[in-house]
Design a protein around this motif. Structure first.
Motif, PDB file in Angstrom:
ATOM      1  N   ASP A  73     -18.241 -15.699  10.421  1.00  0.00           N
ATOM      2  CA  ASP A  73     -19.426 -14.880  10.195  1.00  0.00           C
ATOM      3  C   ASP A  73     -20.585 -15.778   9.750  1.00  0.00           C
ATOM      4  N   TRP A  74     -21.705 -15.659  10.423  1.00  0.00           N
ATOM      5  CA  TRP A  74     -22.864 -16.495  10.097  1.00  0.00           C
ATOM      6  C   TRP A  74     -23.545 -16.041   8.815  1.00  0.00           C
ATOM      7  N   LYS A  75     -23.273 -14.833   8.374  1.00  0.00           N
ATOM      8  CA  LYS A  75     -23.874 -14.355   7.123  1.00  0.00           C
ATOM      9  C   LYS A  75     -23.300 -15.110   5.927  1.00  0.00           C
ATOM     10  N   LYS A  76     -22.133 -15.689   6.086  1.00  0.00           N
ATOM     11  CA  LYS A  76     -21.522 -16.452   5.003  1.00  0.00           C
ATOM     12  C   LYS A  76     -22.104 -17.856   4.882  1.00  0.00           C
ATOM     13  N   LEU A  77     -22.853 -18.299   5.903  1.00  0.00           N
ATOM     14  CA  LEU A  77     -23.484 -19.620   5.853  1.00  0.00           C
ATOM     15  C   LEU A  77     -24.778 -19.542   5.050  1.00  0.00           C
ATOM     16  N   SER A  78     -25.008 -20.536   4.237  1.00  0.00           N
ATOM     17  CA  SER A  78     -26.271 -20.581   3.488  1.00  0.00           C
ATOM     18  C   SER A  78     -27.378 -21.125   4.394  1.00  0.00           C
ATOM     19  N   ILE A  79     -28.608 -20.999   3.929  1.00  0.00           N
ATOM     20  CA  ILE A  79     -29.758 -21.502   4.697  1.00  0.00           C
ATOM     21  C   ILE A  79     -29.649 -23.020   4.863  1.00  0.00           C
ATOM     22  N   GLU A  80     -29.223 -23.708   3.833  1.00  0.00           N
ATOM     23  CA  GLU A  80     -29.081 -25.170   3.902  1.00  0.00           C
ATOM     24  C   GLU A  80     -28.022 -25.576   4.919  1.00  0.00           C
ATOM     25  N   GLU A  81     -26.925 -24.843   4.964  1.00  0.00           N
ATOM     26  CA  GLU A  81     -25.876 -25.164   5.936  1.00  0.00           C
ATOM     27  C   GLU A  81     -26.365 -24.920   7.365  1.00  0.00           C
ATOM     28  N   LYS A  82     -27.153 -23.863   7.562  1.00  0.00           N
ATOM     29  CA  LYS A  82     -27.723 -23.609   8.889  1.00  0.00           C
ATOM     30  C   LYS A  82     -28.690 -24.716   9.282  1.00  0.00           C
ATOM     31  N   LYS A  83     -29.451 -25.200   8.311  1.00  0.00           N
ATOM     32  CA  LYS A  83     -30.380 -26.301   8.596  1.00  0.00           C
ATOM     33  C   LYS A  83     -29.617 -27.580   8.939  1.00  0.00           C
ATOM     34  N   ILE A  84     -28.548 -27.842   8.235  1.00  0.00           N
ATOM     35  CA  ILE A  84     -27.743 -29.038   8.513  1.00  0.00           C
ATOM     36  C   ILE A  84     -27.130 -28.942   9.914  1.00  0.00           C
ATOM     37  N   ARG A  87     -29.941 -29.562  12.428  1.00  0.00           N
ATOM     38  CA  ARG A  87     -30.299 -30.987  12.488  1.00  0.00           C
ATOM     39  C   ARG A  87     -29.191 -31.844  13.068  1.00  0.00           C
ATOM     40  N   ALA A  88     -27.974 -31.370  13.074  1.00  0.00           N
ATOM     41  CA  ALA A  88     -26.891 -32.103  13.733  1.00  0.00           C
ATOM     42  C   ALA A  88     -27.046 -32.015  15.250  1.00  0.00           C
ATOM     43  N   SER A  89     -27.625 -30.904  15.725  1.00  0.00           N
ATOM     44  CA  SER A  89     -27.790 -30.722  17.167  1.00  0.00           C
ATOM     45  C   SER A  89     -29.131 -31.214  17.675  1.00  0.00           C
ATOM     46  N   PHE A  90     -30.193 -31.046  16.877  1.00  0.00           N
ATOM     47  CA  PHE A  90     -31.545 -31.369  17.323  1.00  0.00           C
ATOM     48  C   PHE A  90     -32.236 -32.257  16.289  1.00  0.00           C
ATOM     49  N   ARG A  91     -33.048 -33.181  16.780  1.00  0.00           N
ATOM     50  CA  ARG A  91     -33.781 -34.076  15.882  1.00  0.00           C
ATOM     51  C   ARG A  91     -35.042 -33.419  15.348  1.00  0.00           C
ATOM     52  N   GLN A  92     -35.750 -32.644  16.213  1.00  0.00           N
ATOM     53  CA  GLN A  92     -37.011 -32.040  15.824  1.00  0.00           C
ATOM     54  C   GLN A  92     -37.034 -30.568  16.205  1.00  0.00           C
ATOM     55  N   THR A  93     -37.856 -29.804  15.462  1.00  0.00           N
ATOM     56  CA  THR A  93     -38.112 -28.424  15.847  1.00  0.00           C
ATOM     57  C   THR A  93     -39.278 -28.428  16.834  1.00  0.00           C
ATOM     58  N   PHE A  94     -39.564 -27.257  17.419  1.00  0.00           N
ATOM     59  CA  PHE A  94     -40.676 -27.179  18.362  1.00  0.00           C
ATOM     60  C   PHE A  94     -42.007 -27.467  17.677  1.00  0.00           C
ATOM     61  N   SER A  95     -42.173 -26.990  16.459  1.00  0.00           N
ATOM     62  CA  SER A  95     -43.432 -27.252  15.758  1.00  0.00           C
ATOM     63  C   SER A  95     -43.574 -28.734  15.434  1.00  0.00           C
ATOM     64  N   GLU A  96     -42.488 -29.428  15.171  1.00  0.00           N
ATOM     65  CA  GLU A  96     -42.560 -30.868  14.929  1.00  0.00           C
ATOM     66  C   GLU A  96     -42.855 -31.631  16.217  1.00  0.00           C
ATOM     67  N   MET A  97     -42.328 -31.148  17.348  1.00  0.00           N
ATOM     68  CA  MET A  97     -42.608 -31.816  18.624  1.00  0.00           C
ATOM     69  C   MET A  97     -44.070 -31.651  19.022  1.00  0.00           C
ATOM     70  N   ASP A  98     -44.636 -30.459  18.746  1.00  0.00           N
ATOM     71  CA  ASP A  98     -46.006 -30.173  19.152  1.00  0.00           C
ATOM     72  C   ASP A  98     -47.041 -30.611  18.129  1.00  0.00           C
ATOM     73  N   ALA A  99     -46.621 -31.089  16.988  1.00  0.00           N
ATOM     74  CA  ALA A  99     -47.566 -31.488  15.943  1.00  0.00           C
ATOM     75  C   ALA A  99     -48.377 -32.698  16.399  1.00  0.00           C
ATOM     76  N   PRO A 100     -49.659 -32.743  16.034  1.00  0.00           N
ATOM     77  CA  PRO A 100     -50.477 -33.901  16.429  1.00  0.00           C
ATOM     78  C   PRO A 100     -50.004 -35.167  15.717  1.00  0.00           C
ATOM     79  N   THR A 101     -50.020 -36.255  16.444  1.00  0.00           N
ATOM     80  CA  THR A 101     -49.530 -37.521  15.893  1.00  0.00           C
ATOM     81  C   THR A 101     -50.646 -38.416  15.397  1.00  0.00           C
ATOM     82  N   GLY A 102     -51.892 -38.156  15.809  1.00  0.00           N
ATOM     83  CA  GLY A 102     -52.992 -39.034  15.430  1.00  0.00           C
ATOM     84  C   GLY A 102     -53.075 -40.269  16.308  1.00  0.00           C
TER      85      GLY A 102
END
Length: 164
Positions: A73-84, A87-102
């Motif tokens: 059950d995914w409800k038993k996972l904490s927010i931190e565990e979902k984030k981990i 991040r194990a599957s993906f390096r960046q989120t979409f907002s991080e990919m689209d963020a301006p780099t300068g």
């Protein structure tokens, strides 16, 4: 002819072996989860192709324990565990990919630096390298030459267009 036939017969075998050796070194302990951008098991962060063929991180005991926990059950996972897990599957989120780099600042700065170097080089050659212009380039001489051409009637305009 026989050589070409032999090479064309072995080409698929050579490519499969070469790709197999290259991908085993690059993949390591990561999961291959898809076809990939060009059919190769590589990781790319792209917004137009959001599903890479590999997971971002290698499988560690912590991540494997979380993967077993996520099968329930995914409800038993904490927010931190979902984030981990994310991040194990993906390096960046979409907002991080689209963020301006300068990056544009460096490009503009370099182009201005090259332009100013070109202007300084032009001024240097104009001052020190080129000989002075001849006297006939002065405005007085050009006007005198035009007056003389009118007096001698040089190159008069003839034809239908010259008549009114």
């Amino acid at each position: 002819m026989a050589g070409r036939l032999f090479v064309s017969y072995l080409r698929p075998v050579i490519q499969v072996q070469r790709c197999g050796l290259m991908t085993l070194d690059r993949v390591g302990n990561r999961d291959v989860v898809g076809f990939g951008y060009n059919g190769e098991p590589t990781y790319l962060d792209r917004t137009d192709f959001p599903y890479p063929a590999l997971r971002w991180k290698e499988n560690t005991p912590d991540i494997m324990a979380l993967k077993e926990k996520e099968k329930g059950d995914w409800k038993k996972l904490s927010i931190e565990e979902k984030k981990i897990l994310y991040r194990a599957s993906f390096r960046q989120t979409f907002s991080e990919m689209d963020a301006p780099t300068g990056e544009w600042k460096g490009i503009v700065g370099l182009s201005l630096l090259i332009s100013s170097a070109g202007i300084w080089l032009y001024l240097y050659f104009k001052t020190f390298a080129y000989p002075p212009l001849p006297e006939t380039f002065s405005m007085e001489r050009q006007l005198a030459q035009l007056d003389r051409m009118k007096k001698l009637d040089m190159n008069p305009i003839d034809g239908l267009c010259a008549r009114k």
